[in-house]
Write a protein that holds these residues in place. Structure first.
Motif, PDB file in Angstrom:
ATOM      1  N   GLU A  15      74.892  10.496  26.964  1.00 17.30           N
ATOM      2  CA  GLU A  15      75.645  10.055  28.140  1.00 17.30           C
ATOM      3  C   GLU A  15      75.024  10.631  29.411  1.00 17.30           C
ATOM      4  O   GLU A  15      74.605  11.785  29.446  1.00 17.30           O
ATOM      5  N   ASP A  16      74.920   9.819  30.440  1.00 19.79           N
ATOM      6  CA  ASP A  16      74.335  10.170  31.747  1.00 19.79           C
ATOM      7  C   ASP A  16      72.835  10.442  31.682  1.00 19.79           C
ATOM      8  O   ASP A  16      72.275  11.084  32.561  1.00 19.79           O
ATOM      9  N   ARG A  22      74.319   5.021  31.119  1.00 24.43           N
ATOM     10  CA  ARG A  22      75.621   5.115  31.800  1.00 24.43           C
ATOM     11  C   ARG A  22      76.381   3.798  31.699  1.00 24.43           C
ATOM     12  O   ARG A  22      77.586   3.770  31.442  1.00 24.43           O
ATOM     13  N   TYR A  25      77.760   3.347  28.152  1.00 19.95           N
ATOM     14  CA  TYR A  25      78.962   4.144  27.922  1.00 19.95           C
ATOM     15  C   TYR A  25      80.179   3.554  28.629  1.00 19.95           C
ATOM     16  O   TYR A  25      81.299   3.643  28.120  1.00 19.95           O
ATOM     17  N   ILE A  49      80.463   9.111  18.875  1.00 19.57           N
ATOM     18  CA  ILE A  49      80.573   8.382  20.134  1.00 19.57           C
ATOM     19  C   ILE A  49      81.938   7.723  20.208  1.00 19.57           C
ATOM     20  O   ILE A  49      82.245   6.831  19.412  1.00 19.57           O
TER      21      ILE A  49
END
Length: 75
Positions: A15-16, A22, A25, A49
């Motif tokens: 994530e990120d 991004r 997600y 996740i």
């Protein structure tokens, strides 16, 4: 109602990590669990996740052939 089963394959799901991840997600967090059943398969990322079934597989890095600047011009 029978759920739609989806297998999602990715190299990286950290994530990120970048803009593409991004966005993924943002979509993952909006999955309707009443309709879809997901399996995430990836090389790098968290152990799970969004509470979905996840399979973290080993990643293998292969050496690449060196690329010279003139090879880019051929494309």
């Amino acid at each position: 109602m029978k759920k739609i089963r989806v297998a999602f394959f990715a190299e990286i799901l950290i994530e990120d990590f970048d803009g593409a991840i991004r966005t993924m997600y943002q979509l993952i967090k909006r999955i309707d669990r009443n309709i879809f059943e997901f399996l995430f398969v990836y090389g790098a990322g968290p152990d799970s996740i969004a509470g979905f079934e996840s399979l973290k597989v080993p990643a293998l890095t292969l050496p690449l052939t060196p690329v010279t600047p003139w090879q880019y011009l051929a494309w």
